[in-house]
Design a protein around this motif. Structure first.
Motif, PDB file in Angstrom:
ATOM      1  N   PRO A 315       0.834  -1.222   0.000  1.00  0.00           N
ATOM      2  CA  PRO A 315       0.000   0.000   0.000  1.00  0.00           C
ATOM      3  C   PRO A 315       0.866   1.269   0.000  1.00  0.00           C
ATOM      4  CG  PRO A 315      -0.919  -1.618   1.510  1.00  0.00           C
ATOM      5  CD  PRO A 315       0.422  -2.159   1.061  1.00  0.00           C
ATOM      6  N   LEU A 336      -2.620  -9.808  -1.688  1.00  0.00           N
ATOM      7  CA  LEU A 336      -3.125  -8.531  -1.157  1.00  0.00           C
ATOM      8  C   LEU A 336      -4.640  -8.530  -0.979  1.00  0.00           C
ATOM      9  CD1 LEU A 336      -1.060  -5.992  -3.288  1.00  0.00           C
ATOM     10  CD2 LEU A 336      -0.747  -6.538  -0.868  1.00  0.00           C
ATOM     11  N   ARG A 343      -6.578  -5.174  -0.397  1.00  0.00           N
ATOM     12  CA  ARG A 343      -5.711  -3.994  -0.547  1.00  0.00           C
ATOM     13  C   ARG A 343      -5.551  -3.557  -2.003  1.00  0.00           C
ATOM     14  NH1 ARG A 343      -1.445  -5.484   4.357  1.00  0.00           N
ATOM     15  NH2 ARG A 343      -2.815  -4.726   6.018  1.00  0.00           N
ATOM     16  N   MET A 347      -6.782   0.303  -2.320  1.00  0.00           N
ATOM     17  CA  MET A 347      -5.766   1.271  -2.787  1.00  0.00           C
ATOM     18  C   MET A 347      -6.197   1.902  -4.102  1.00  0.00           C
ATOM     19  SD  MET A 347      -3.524   1.529  -0.489  1.00  0.00           S
ATOM     20  CE  MET A 347      -2.538   2.740  -1.364  1.00  0.00           C
ATOM     21  N   ASP A 383      -8.429  -0.852   7.942  1.00  0.00           N
ATOM     22  CA  ASP A 383      -7.153  -1.531   7.687  1.00  0.00           C
ATOM     23  C   ASP A 383      -6.023  -0.573   8.067  1.00  0.00           C
ATOM     24  OD1 ASP A 383      -4.796  -2.509   6.538  1.00  0.00           O
ATOM     25  OD2 ASP A 383      -5.853  -3.445   4.859  1.00  0.00           O
ATOM     26  N   ILE A 386      -3.659   0.743   5.372  1.00  0.00           N
ATOM     27  CA  ILE A 386      -4.295   1.693   4.442  1.00  0.00           C
ATOM     28  C   ILE A 386      -4.325   3.076   5.099  1.00  0.00           C
ATOM     29  CG2 ILE A 386      -6.452   2.266   3.233  1.00  0.00           C
ATOM     30  CD1 ILE A 386      -5.196  -0.237   2.047  1.00  0.00           C
TER      31      ILE A 386
END
Ligand code: S3P
Length: 425
Positions: A315, A336, A343, A347, A383, A386
């Protein structure tokens, strides 16, 4: 949390202790005879979940500001928990403890939060079942809660389809209760903290290429563990120092185990100015201070054997790629999708909101960097990695960024915002 574009960052910091190593120190200390002392333990919610689980199984653990003291009771010293074991948000707790629980003489139920209850556990149930373990997913969906009825285990050789230290460690820990040598071969080498630390506690563990083996019934002895700073936490300050023009940051005592230092290799491929100072290997885990100076970055390809060595940093690397000139391709990283959030999706969605040209692929992302990046309202999806990645993106983007559910950083870095803002005074 609202964060605006920053002026140059200057100063030094020590990031908190490594999450993977902190978990393992508690687990192996609990299964060792005698006292284990841990310093620089990560007081993040994930590692506190591991402590809570072992306390529930009869282990006395003192947690003071100076250190953690674990009064281990040996390989067969755990007692049946009187209630459900709660791993919280922690995949490492869930998967590693499952291996241990499979070889006990009692039954237990292990669960965690909503995210944990949707993450794949078949990857550990398959090898554990091959070893004769009695482990089932209570809702039949291959996820926690898991019912684990401990029993004697068979030694196996497991060819893992995924490069995962959690799977590898789970099988090796179950292997301590096996009837012979248990080994795991993975497609690409994942982090080797379990192998290094189990050896430090006195187990016979062999590593050859991507295969790790453990001899059964090790006599683990309590040890002193000094946890190095977490390179996965350092990653946010490495990126902040590189992306905010005119910055210079010294990050002290960072763990730079070669199975974890992929971010440094990629930074160097992107043209980053990072110097390793005071390299040290006294504790069995290599450490260094990292001097980071802001740099003009360019795109790169991140793939193959590098991926497990930087999986948690992707990330942050995706954000760096957005500010770099040219295209960055991330591939071979389908893992991921099954982290604390998906993710790749999160992202892509959040960076798009900031004006970044980013495309999700089946196993990664393509980021065409160099376009102007502006602040936006982004969602952490609870998360931690993140949230921290976008806090750094906010420092380099035009305007202001708002991060929803920003407090989830408590999972791995409770003082993250204090440390970040300390550079802005
Ligand atoms: C970890 C291994 C990695 C990593 C996680 C911690 C560990 O997971 O993403 O944050 O401590 O073993 P996988 O083994 O699932 O790749």
């Amino acid at each position: 949390m609202q964060i605006s574009k920053a002026s140059p960052l200057h100063g030094e910091l020590s990031v908190p202790g490594d999450k993977s190593i902190s978990h393992r120190a508690v687990m192996f200390g609990s299964l060792a005879k005698g006292t284990t002392e841990i310093t620089n333990f990560l007081q993040g919610a994930d590692c506190l979940s591991t402590i809570a689980c072992f306390r529930q199984m009869g282990i006395s653990i003192e947690n003071t500001p100076e250190h953690i003291l674990i009064h281990g009771r040996g390989l067969h010293g755990l007692t049946a928990p009187s209630s459900v074991l709660d791993a919280g948000n922690s995949g490492t707790t869930t998967r590693l403890i499952s291996g241990i629980l499979s070889g006990q003489s009692f039954s237990s139920v292990l669960t965690g939060d909503e995210s944990i209850q949707s993450r794949p556990m078949k990857r550990i149930m398959t090898p554990l079942s091959m070893m004769g373990a009695d482990i089932t997913s209570i809702h039949g969906n291959g996820c926690a809660p898991l019912q684990i009825n401990g029993r004697p285990l068979k030694a196996v050789h497991y060819n893992s389809p995924v490069a995962s230290a959690q799977v590898k460690s789970c099988v090796l820990l179950a292997g301590m209760y096996g009837d012979g040598i248990t080994s795991v071969t993975e497609p690409v080498l994942s982090r080797n903290h379990s192998e290094l630390m189990l050896r430090h506690f006195g187990a016979k563990v062999l590593s050859e290429g991507t295969t790790a083996s453990i001899y059964p019934e090790p006599q683990l002895q309590g040890r002193y563990i000094s946890v190095p700073g977490d390179i996965s936490s350092a990653a946010y300050f490495i990126a902040a120092g590189l992306l905010v023009p005119g910055s210079q940051i010294l990050i002290k005592n960072v763990g730079v185990n070669p199975t974890r230092d992929g971010i440094l290799k990629v930074c160097s491929a992107m043209g980053a100015d990072i110097t390793r100072l005071n390299e040290n290997n006294d504790s069995g885990e290599p450490t260094a201070d990292l001097l980071v100076k802001s740099s003009e970055l360019h795109g790169t390809v991140i793939e193959g054997e590098l991926i497990p060595t930087l999986i948690d940093e992707i990330p942050m690397l995706a954000v760096m790629a957005a500010f770099a000139s040219g295209t960055t391709i991330i591939r071979d990283a389908a893992e991921l999708k099954v982290k604390e959030s998906d993710r790749i999706a999160v992202m892509t969605e959040n960076l798009s909101l900031m004006g970044v040209d980013i495309e999700a692929t089946s196993d990664g992302m393509i980021i065409r960097g160099g376009r102007p990046v502006h602040g936006a309202a982004v969602d952490s999806r609870l998360d931690h990695r993140i949230a921290m990645s976008f806090a750094v993106a906010a420092l380099a983007a035009e305007g202001t960024t708002t991060i929803k559910d920003a407090s989830c950083v408590r999972i791995s870095y409770p003082n993250f915002y204090e440390d970040l803002f300390s550079f802005m005074k």
